[in-house]
Design a protein around this motif. Structure first.
Motif, PDB file in Angstrom:
ATOM      1  N   CYS A  87     -14.591  11.775 -16.356  1.00  0.00           N
ATOM      2  CA  CYS A  87     -13.397  12.656 -16.933  1.00  0.00           C
ATOM      3  C   CYS A  87     -12.508  12.795 -16.414  1.00  0.00           C
ATOM      4  O   CYS A  87     -12.230  12.203 -15.251  1.00  0.00           O
ATOM      5  CB  CYS A  87     -13.985  14.064 -17.132  1.00  0.00           C
ATOM      6  N   PRO A  88     -11.225  12.878 -17.124  1.00  0.00           N
ATOM      7  CA  PRO A  88      -9.942  12.972 -16.700  1.00  0.00           C
ATOM      8  C   PRO A  88      -9.482  13.906 -15.739  1.00  0.00           C
ATOM      9  O   PRO A  88      -8.820  13.717 -14.711  1.00  0.00           O
ATOM     10  CB  PRO A  88      -9.041  13.262 -18.061  1.00  0.00           C
ATOM     11  N   SER A  89     -10.228  15.200 -15.703  1.00  0.00           N
ATOM     12  CA  SER A  89      -9.978  16.140 -14.823  1.00  0.00           C
ATOM     13  C   SER A  89     -10.436  15.677 -13.509  1.00  0.00           C
ATOM     14  O   SER A  89      -9.938  16.065 -12.542  1.00  0.00           O
ATOM     15  CB  SER A  89     -11.055  17.391 -15.142  1.00  0.00           C
ATOM     16  N   PHE A  90     -11.690  14.819 -13.521  1.00  0.00           N
ATOM     17  CA  PHE A  90     -12.242  14.603 -12.057  1.00  0.00           C
ATOM     18  C   PHE A  90     -11.271  13.441 -11.301  1.00  0.00           C
ATOM     19  O   PHE A  90     -10.560  13.542 -10.342  1.00  0.00           O
ATOM     20  CB  PHE A  90     -13.402  13.722 -12.114  1.00  0.00           C
ATOM     21  N   THR A  91     -10.463  12.627 -12.180  1.00  0.00           N
ATOM     22  CA  THR A  91      -9.367  11.734 -11.725  1.00  0.00           C
ATOM     23  C   THR A  91      -8.157  12.386 -11.137  1.00  0.00           C
ATOM     24  O   THR A  91      -7.776  12.131  -9.952  1.00  0.00           O
ATOM     25  CB  THR A  91      -9.063  10.751 -12.982  1.00  0.00           C
ATOM     26  N   PHE A  92      -7.640  13.293 -12.161  1.00  0.00           N
ATOM     27  CA  PHE A  92      -6.611  14.176 -11.728  1.00  0.00           C
ATOM     28  C   PHE A  92      -6.774  15.199 -10.530  1.00  0.00           C
ATOM     29  O   PHE A  92      -6.119  15.026  -9.407  1.00  0.00           O
ATOM     30  CB  PHE A  92      -5.844  14.742 -13.184  1.00  0.00           C
ATOM     31  N   SER A  93      -7.721  16.174 -10.717  1.00  0.00           N
ATOM     32  CA  SER A  93      -7.906  17.321  -9.807  1.00  0.00           C
ATOM     33  C   SER A  93      -8.582  16.739  -8.594  1.00  0.00           C
ATOM     34  O   SER A  93      -8.200  17.417  -7.460  1.00  0.00           O
ATOM     35  CB  SER A  93      -8.453  18.398 -10.503  1.00  0.00           C
ATOM     36  N   VAL A  94      -9.619  16.221  -8.779  1.00  0.00           N
ATOM     37  CA  VAL A  94     -10.339  15.744  -7.325  1.00  0.00           C
ATOM     38  C   VAL A  94      -9.907  14.636  -6.630  1.00  0.00           C
ATOM     39  O   VAL A  94      -9.577  14.534  -5.534  1.00  0.00           O
ATOM     40  CB  VAL A  94     -11.718  15.617  -7.876  1.00  0.00           C
ATOM     41  N   LEU A  95      -9.346  13.324  -7.313  1.00  0.00           N
ATOM     42  CA  LEU A  95      -9.289  12.268  -6.584  1.00  0.00           C
ATOM     43  C   LEU A  95      -7.736  12.152  -6.360  1.00  0.00           C
ATOM     44  O   LEU A  95      -7.335  11.965  -5.376  1.00  0.00           O
ATOM     45  CB  LEU A  95      -9.523  11.125  -7.581  1.00  0.00           C
ATOM     46  N   ARG A  96      -6.627  12.567  -7.399  1.00  0.00           N
ATOM     47  CA  ARG A  96      -5.465  12.602  -7.150  1.00  0.00           C
ATOM     48  C   ARG A  96      -4.656  13.383  -6.762  1.00  0.00           C
ATOM     49  O   ARG A  96      -4.129  13.447  -5.602  1.00  0.00           O
ATOM     50  CB  ARG A  96      -4.746  12.290  -8.733  1.00  0.00           C
ATOM     51  N   LYS A  97      -5.008  14.670  -6.912  1.00  0.00           N
ATOM     52  CA  LYS A  97      -4.404  16.038  -6.141  1.00  0.00           C
ATOM     53  C   LYS A  97      -5.197  16.407  -5.249  1.00  0.00           C
ATOM     54  O   LYS A  97      -4.862  17.053  -4.310  1.00  0.00           O
ATOM     55  CB  LYS A  97      -4.210  17.079  -7.388  1.00  0.00           C
ATOM     56  N   GLY A  98      -6.512  16.367  -5.481  1.00  0.00           N
ATOM     57  CA  GLY A  98      -7.350  16.707  -4.313  1.00  0.00           C
ATOM     58  C   GLY A  98      -7.642  18.301  -4.051  1.00  0.00           C
ATOM     59  O   GLY A  98      -7.809  18.604  -2.720  1.00  0.00           O
ATOM     60  N   ASP A  99      -7.262  19.138  -5.095  1.00  0.00           N
ATOM     61  CA  ASP A  99      -7.388  20.625  -5.152  1.00  0.00           C
ATOM     62  C   ASP A  99      -8.542  20.890  -5.590  1.00  0.00           C
ATOM     63  O   ASP A  99      -8.884  22.290  -5.682  1.00  0.00           O
ATOM     64  CB  ASP A  99      -6.142  21.027  -5.900  1.00  0.00           C
ATOM     65  N   HIS A 100      -9.481  20.013  -6.194  1.00  0.00           N
ATOM     66  CA  HIS A 100     -11.020  20.699  -6.494  1.00  0.00           C
ATOM     67  C   HIS A 100     -11.820  19.773  -5.796  1.00  0.00           C
ATOM     68  O   HIS A 100     -11.727  18.479  -5.734  1.00  0.00           O
ATOM     69  CB  HIS A 100     -11.069  20.371  -8.073  1.00  0.00           C
ATOM     70  N   LEU A 101     -13.274  20.452  -5.474  1.00  0.00           N
ATOM     71  CA  LEU A 101     -14.350  19.610  -4.939  1.00  0.00           C
ATOM     72  C   LEU A 101     -14.798  18.547  -5.838  1.00  0.00           C
ATOM     73  O   LEU A 101     -14.994  17.664  -5.496  1.00  0.00           O
ATOM     74  CB  LEU A 101     -15.456  20.371  -4.250  1.00  0.00           C
ATOM     75  N   VAL A 102     -15.146  19.121  -7.071  1.00  0.00           N
ATOM     76  CA  VAL A 102     -15.696  18.419  -8.049  1.00  0.00           C
ATOM     77  C   VAL A 102     -15.016  19.069  -9.344  1.00  0.00           C
ATOM     78  O   VAL A 102     -14.565  20.197  -9.429  1.00  0.00           O
ATOM     79  CB  VAL A 102     -17.092  18.615  -8.321  1.00  0.00           C
ATOM     80  N   CYS A 103     -15.518  18.547 -10.433  1.00  0.00           N
ATOM     81  CA  CYS A 103     -15.054  18.634 -11.807  1.00  0.00           C
ATOM     82  C   CYS A 103     -16.233  19.756 -12.331  1.00  0.00           C
ATOM     83  O   CYS A 103     -17.137  19.713 -11.819  1.00  0.00           O
ATOM     84  CB  CYS A 103     -14.829  17.634 -12.604  1.00  0.00           C
ATOM     85  N   LYS A 104     -16.003  20.200 -13.570  1.00  0.00           N
ATOM     86  CA  LYS A 104     -16.968  21.197 -14.080  1.00  0.00           C
ATOM     87  C   LYS A 104     -18.114  20.338 -14.456  1.00  0.00           C
ATOM     88  O   LYS A 104     -19.297  20.933 -14.467  1.00  0.00           O
ATOM     89  CB  LYS A 104     -16.459  21.885 -15.368  1.00  0.00           C
TER      90      LYS A 104
END
Length: 139
Positions: A87-104
């Motif tokens: 999902c795009p959220s994983f790419t952005f929030s987990v990989l790119r920004k690093g502000d989430h451990l995992v996506c929903k």
């Protein structure tokens, strides 16, 4: 070798699984801990689990892949062994920004495994290969 989540996250998921086996529910204190550890992914992930959106496709060779029907209806492929989602959220929030451990979606996979609510689908190896291909390459 499987990648691992931080120890606190791994232990929390195990504790949720144990609590659910004992009482068929997840206590409020563990739900609060889930929200604390996984942040904004926790509540939407629980919703996906409640809607039985997680399916594990297993082939006769023992290979497996998880598919999660997102809230929009789009299907995302999750690889629990290496903590990755398409999902795009994983790419952005987990990989790119690093502000989430995992996506929903990935958290829904972990929770459905812990709660024993993951739907299982047996597929042939060729079908599993097709599931692993990007959408634009399927035919």
């Amino acid at each position: 070798m499987d990648a691992t989540l931080p120890a606190v996250a791994e232990e929390l998921l195990k504790e949720i699984g144990r609590a659910f086996q004992e009482s068929a529910r997840v206590p409020d204190n563990l739900l609060s801990a889930l929200k604390f550890v996984f942040g904004p992914s926790a509540v939407p992930a629980l919703d996906l689990v409640d809607r039985h959106s997680v399916t594990c496709a297993v082939s006769p060779s023992g290979r497996m892949v998880y598919q999660v029907a997102g809230s929009s209806g789009k299907i995302y492929t999750c690889y629990a062994s290496c903590h990755f989602c398409t999902c795009p959220s994983f790419t952005f929030s987990v990989l790119r920004k690093g502000d989430h451990l995992v996506c929903k979606h990935l958290l829904a996979v972990y929770l459905s495994r812990a709660l024993g609510s993951c739907q299982e689908l047996t597929v042939q190896d060729q079908e599993l290969t097709r599931l692993l291909l990007p959408e634009e390459m399927r035919g």
